[in-house]
Write a protein that holds these residues in place. Sequence first.
Motif, mmCIF file in Angstrom:
data_model
loop_
_atom_site.group_PDB
_atom_site.id
_atom_site.type_symbol
_atom_site.label_atom_id
_atom_site.label_comp_id
_atom_site.label_asym_id
_atom_site.label_seq_id
_atom_site.Cartn_x
_atom_site.Cartn_y
_atom_site.Cartn_z
ATOM 1 N N ARG A 226 -0.415 1.932 -0.130
ATOM 2 C CA ARG A 226 -0.080 3.147 -0.879
ATOM 3 C C ARG A 226 -1.047 4.282 -0.560
ATOM 4 O O ARG A 226 -0.635 5.447 -0.446
ATOM 5 N N ASP A 227 -2.327 3.970 -0.393
ATOM 6 C CA ASP A 227 -3.310 5.007 -0.044
ATOM 7 C C ASP A 227 -2.983 5.619 1.314
ATOM 8 O O ASP A 227 -3.038 6.846 1.497
ATOM 9 N N LYS B 31 -3.577 3.566 8.450
ATOM 10 C CA LYS B 31 -2.864 4.824 8.647
ATOM 11 C C LYS B 31 -1.968 4.767 9.878
ATOM 12 O O LYS B 31 -0.863 5.327 9.878
ATOM 13 N N ARG C 269 0.068 7.861 1.017
ATOM 14 C CA ARG C 269 -0.250 9.161 0.402
ATOM 15 C C ARG C 269 -0.975 10.068 1.390
ATOM 16 O O ARG C 269 -0.706 11.271 1.473
ATOM 17 N N ALA C 270 -1.894 9.498 2.155
ATOM 18 C CA ALA C 270 -2.667 10.301 3.105
ATOM 19 C C ALA C 270 -1.772 10.935 4.165
ATOM 20 O O ALA C 270 -2.039 12.046 4.635
ATOM 21 N N PRO D 200 -2.598 -1.699 -2.553
ATOM 22 C CA PRO D 200 -3.299 -0.426 -2.738
ATOM 23 C C PRO D 200 -3.586 0.292 -1.416
ATOM 24 O O PRO D 200 -3.456 1.516 -1.336
ATOM 25 N N SER D 201 -3.958 -0.460 -0.397
ATOM 26 C CA SER D 201 -4.249 0.162 0.901
ATOM 27 C C SER D 201 -2.996 0.761 1.531
ATOM 28 O O SER D 201 -3.041 1.838 2.140
#
Length: 331
Positions: free
Chosen positions: A67-68, A39, A71-72, A64-65
């Motif tokens: 993109r996660d 993040k 999004r967060a 994937p990490s």
Amino acid sequence: MKKTSAPPAGPSKVSVATLQETASRLPPKTVVIAGADRKEDLAVVKSLQGRPFVKRCLLVGDGPSIRDAARALEVSLPAADIVATASPEETALRTVELVEQGVAEIILKGNISTPILNRAMLKIRARETMSLVTMFQSPCIGGGRPMLLTDAGVTTVCNASRMTGLIQNAAEVAHLVLDMPRPRIALLSANEKVIKSLPSTGLAADLSKESWEDMVVYGPLSLDLAIDPESVRLKGLSAGDAPAMREVAGQADVLVCPGLDAANILYKVLMSLTKCNLASTAGITVGVKVPYIILSRADGEATKLDSIALCCIYAERRKTGAAQAGLSPSR
């Protein structure tokens, strides 16, 4: 190298506070973040969106990490800006490939082991010594003027050859970013006298006897004698037969520490001052084809953005200078 007789310039007109403004007047750069799957990495990307000195951020790491995290934090990312990899080693390899292809102009280390990334970056090494140069300002140090510190994070062996590289790398940053035609460089130790049991004093003295072009180099000097004219007066430091001492003592622009441990301790002091709003810092690692940023997870947003701006200025002015001289900017 030949000595120059021109006097050192006064304090730099460039400050840490003006780095982003200065970088914004130059062509924007593409930043690649190696290991951009946390993040805090995406928070940097979010902060950079809309900044005129960065045109694009490429994110290399676990897809994937990334993109996660995006999004967060509600960060919009073009699919083409994500370079998905399966391992830290592949992340390092792809990062270096982007530099070799001329796509990436600045490297920002994210969630990846420094040794893994540094090993891959040997392919794009531009000179023998790679070193971290920290620009800083504090009203507590040197009257608040902008200064440089090296090397708080890269160089572990400081012999004569490596120290020469540290001096030259820091001087280059002073020339290109701080607009100092002849920076005053202090070689730090615990004492201003040569002491056999303190090898750094002898090494500094030997380096001071060398001829240096477009810089003034002197040591050994303790920290107070490098930055504080009053300490120079009170301790009765005599210039003797060393004209460089008169120019450097009490008014150094660059602090070259005798080893990584001393430099890192001083850097951590600056970090503590920054948290108290008593200092500001920005860092750049030089010695590879493009500027390289190694940030601490404890560094604040301002330090991160100022470091990227610092690298943008260095990259553009180095490119411009090399073009004028008919050289490759990677040299």
